[in-house]
Design a protein around this motif. Structure first.
Motif, PDB file in Angstrom:
ATOM      1  N   GLU A   1       0.827  -1.197   0.000  1.00 13.00           N
ATOM      2  CA  GLU A   1       0.000   0.000   0.000  1.00 13.00           C
ATOM      3  C   GLU A   1       0.868   1.256   0.000  1.00 13.00           C
ATOM      4  OE1 GLU A   1      -3.456   2.347   0.038  1.00 13.00           O
ATOM      5  OE2 GLU A   1      -3.048   0.269  -0.530  1.00 13.00           O
ATOM      6  N   MET A   2       1.957   1.235   0.755  1.00  7.34           N
ATOM      7  CA  MET A   2       2.861   2.386   0.773  1.00  7.34           C
ATOM      8  C   MET A   2       3.481   2.609  -0.609  1.00  7.34           C
ATOM      9  SD  MET A   2       4.785   1.825   4.443  1.00  7.34           S
ATOM     10  CE  MET A   2       5.809   3.299   4.321  1.00  7.34           C
ATOM     11  N   ALA A   3       3.854   1.511  -1.263  1.00  8.29           N
ATOM     12  CA  ALA A   3       4.431   1.623  -2.604  1.00  8.29           C
ATOM     13  C   ALA A   3       3.401   2.139  -3.596  1.00  8.29           C
ATOM     14  CB  ALA A   3       4.976   0.273  -3.051  1.00  8.29           C
ATOM     15  N   ARG A   4       2.166   1.660  -3.453  1.00 11.50           N
ATOM     16  CA  ARG A   4       1.097   2.063  -4.380  1.00 11.50           C
ATOM     17  C   ARG A   4       0.770   3.541  -4.236  1.00 11.50           C
ATOM     18  NH1 ARG A   4      -4.163   2.991  -4.620  1.00 11.50           N
ATOM     19  NH2 ARG A   4      -4.426   2.738  -2.366  1.00 11.50           N
ATOM     20  N   THR A   5       0.794   4.036  -3.006  1.00 17.09           N
ATOM     21  CA  THR A   5       0.405   5.433  -2.762  1.00 17.09           C
ATOM     22  C   THR A   5       1.589   6.391  -2.821  1.00 17.09           C
ATOM     23  OG1 THR A   5       0.626   5.068  -0.366  1.00 17.09           O
ATOM     24  CG2 THR A   5      -1.569   4.772  -1.351  1.00 17.09           C
ATOM     25  N   GLY A   6       2.791   5.856  -3.058  1.00 16.57           N
ATOM     26  CA  GLY A   6       3.960   6.714  -3.200  1.00 16.57           C
ATOM     27  C   GLY A   6       4.421   7.372  -1.921  1.00 16.57           C
ATOM     28  N   THR A   7       4.195   6.707  -0.777  1.00 18.60           N
ATOM     29  CA  THR A   7       4.569   7.299   0.514  1.00 18.60           C
ATOM     30  C   THR A   7       5.914   6.792   1.035  1.00 18.60           C
ATOM     31  OG1 THR A   7       3.259   5.591   1.644  1.00 18.60           O
ATOM     32  CG2 THR A   7       2.175   7.706   1.209  1.00 18.60           C
ATOM     33  N   LEU A   8       6.605   5.981   0.256  1.00 16.68           N
ATOM     34  CA  LEU A   8       7.917   5.495   0.658  1.00 16.68           C
ATOM     35  C   LEU A   8       8.982   6.552   0.394  1.00 16.68           C
ATOM     36  CD1 LEU A   8       7.779   1.900  -0.856  1.00 16.68           C
ATOM     37  CD2 LEU A   8       7.790   2.430   1.597  1.00 16.68           C
ATOM     38  N   THR A   9       9.914   6.694   1.313  1.00 15.48           N
ATOM     39  CA  THR A   9      11.052   7.574   1.082  1.00 15.48           C
ATOM     40  C   THR A   9      12.056   6.866   0.173  1.00 15.48           C
ATOM     41  OG1 THR A   9      12.353   6.766   2.953  1.00 15.48           O
ATOM     42  CG2 THR A   9      10.757   8.534   3.402  1.00 15.48           C
ATOM     43  N   ALA A  10      13.037   7.605  -0.310  1.00 22.79           N
ATOM     44  CA  ALA A  10      14.068   6.997  -1.155  1.00 22.79           C
ATOM     45  C   ALA A  10      14.832   5.919  -0.397  1.00 22.79           C
ATOM     46  CB  ALA A  10      15.034   8.086  -1.651  1.00 22.79           C
ATOM     47  N   GLN A  11      15.101   6.152   0.889  1.00 25.13           N
ATOM     48  CA  GLN A  11      15.826   5.162   1.696  1.00 25.13           C
ATOM     49  C   GLN A  11      14.972   3.926   1.933  1.00 25.13           C
ATOM     50  OE1 GLN A  11      16.647   7.933   4.916  1.00 25.13           O
ATOM     51  NE2 GLN A  11      18.841   7.847   4.477  1.00 25.13           N
ATOM     52  N   GLU A  12      13.679   4.125   2.141  1.00 22.98           N
ATOM     53  CA  GLU A  12      12.776   2.986   2.321  1.00 22.98           C
ATOM     54  C   GLU A  12      12.656   2.164   1.046  1.00 22.98           C
ATOM     55  OE1 GLU A  12       9.819   4.765   5.803  1.00 22.98           O
ATOM     56  OE2 GLU A  12       9.368   5.131   3.692  1.00 22.98           O
ATOM     57  N   ARG A  13      12.618   2.835  -0.098  1.00 23.49           N
ATOM     58  CA  ARG A  13      12.578   2.103  -1.373  1.00 23.49           C
ATOM     59  C   ARG A  13      13.844   1.275  -1.560  1.00 23.49           C
ATOM     60  NH1 ARG A  13      10.361   6.964  -3.308  1.00 23.49           N
ATOM     61  NH2 ARG A  13      12.372   7.588  -4.200  1.00 23.49           N
TER      62      ARG A  13
END
Length: 252
Positions: free
Chosen positions: A97-109
């Motif tokens: 869900e975080m990936a789908r909504t674009g709420t991940l930071t660059a470090q989290e990705r």
């Protein structure tokens, strides 16, 4: 279903290694073939404490742990952040869900990309109830390669209560058993003198009890402080007690 024999196995082990082996084998039966457990008693508002004081257990390959743990990638892991702010179980579907909504930071990705390269893509995390503001423990249960998150969630709907119970028991037992990094381990004599200090004895008292000179007692206390990376003997007693290195019954 969990039976009384299995619960007794978890409750009566005398070593962390044996307990961990029991948990790893039991979780594999549910499809979780790779686990990482972590706990600290030295958390502050800005830090989890010295990494040397963490209890870290894992059966992941060194290819994974060398990067995720030793290189500190875990610090940016979304599920680690979730565990620090919540208690109970959480499906890794929240990552999708975080990936789908674009709420991940660059470090989290970056963490998710590394996990994907290691087939760490589906699973559950459990954040254990904290006994104080300074403590936090959590475990990440990684599903075997090829198992989808939907399959994991379906399995959890049937067996989640049993999985949660076993992991909570394991967590509480780990906290009650001696465990420390090799560099922070005390000698038998250091444990003994710290134990006497904890019982309120002076250096002179301990010297008489152990038939040592006061200077020798002081030496053992200094070495114990050095081993535990603390400044005072009171801090050494507290940390050694937290790590179950003193005031414990020796296993046969």
């Amino acid at each position: 279903m969990i039976d009384s024999t299995e619960l007794n196995d978890f409750l009566h082990v005398a070593e962390v290694e044996t307990l961990w082996d029991l948990l790893v084998r039991r979780m594999a039966g549910y499809g979780f073939d790779r686990l990482i457990y972590g706990a600290t008693r030295y958390r502050t508002a800005t830090s989890l404490g010295d990494a040397e004081d963490f209890v870290i257990l894992s059966n992941h390959s060194s290819d994974y742990t060398d990067v995720f743990i030793n290189d500190g990638l875990y610090f940016h892991a979304p599920m680690v952040k979730w565990a620090l702010e919540h208690e109970g179980p959480c499906s890794w579907s929240v990552l999708q869900e975080m990936a789908r909504t674009g709420t991940l930071t660059a470090q989290e990705r970056k963490v998710l990309e590394f996990n994907a390269s290691q087939n760490v893509t589906a699973g559950y995390s459990i954040s254990f109830q904290s006994v104080s503001a300074r403590t936090k423990g959590a475990i990440a249960l990684t599903a075997k390669a090829g198992m989808s998150q939907k399959e994991v969630d379906k399995m959890w709907a049937v067996h989640g209560d049993d999985i949660l119970l076993l992991n909570n028991i394991a967590h509480l037992r780990i906290l009650s058993l001696p465990y420390t990094s090799p560099s922070r381990s005390l000698t038998a004599r250091q444990r003994e003198v710290l134990g006497w200090v904890g019982d309120g004895k002076t250096v002179q008292d301990i010297a008489v009890l152990l038939k040592l000179t006061p200077a020798t007692v002081e030496k053992h206390l200094r070495l114990a402080r050095d081993a535990l990376s603390v400044e005072t003997t009171a801090q050494a007693v507290l940390k050694a007690s937290f790590q179950n290195q003193i005031f414990t019954v020796e296993s046969n």
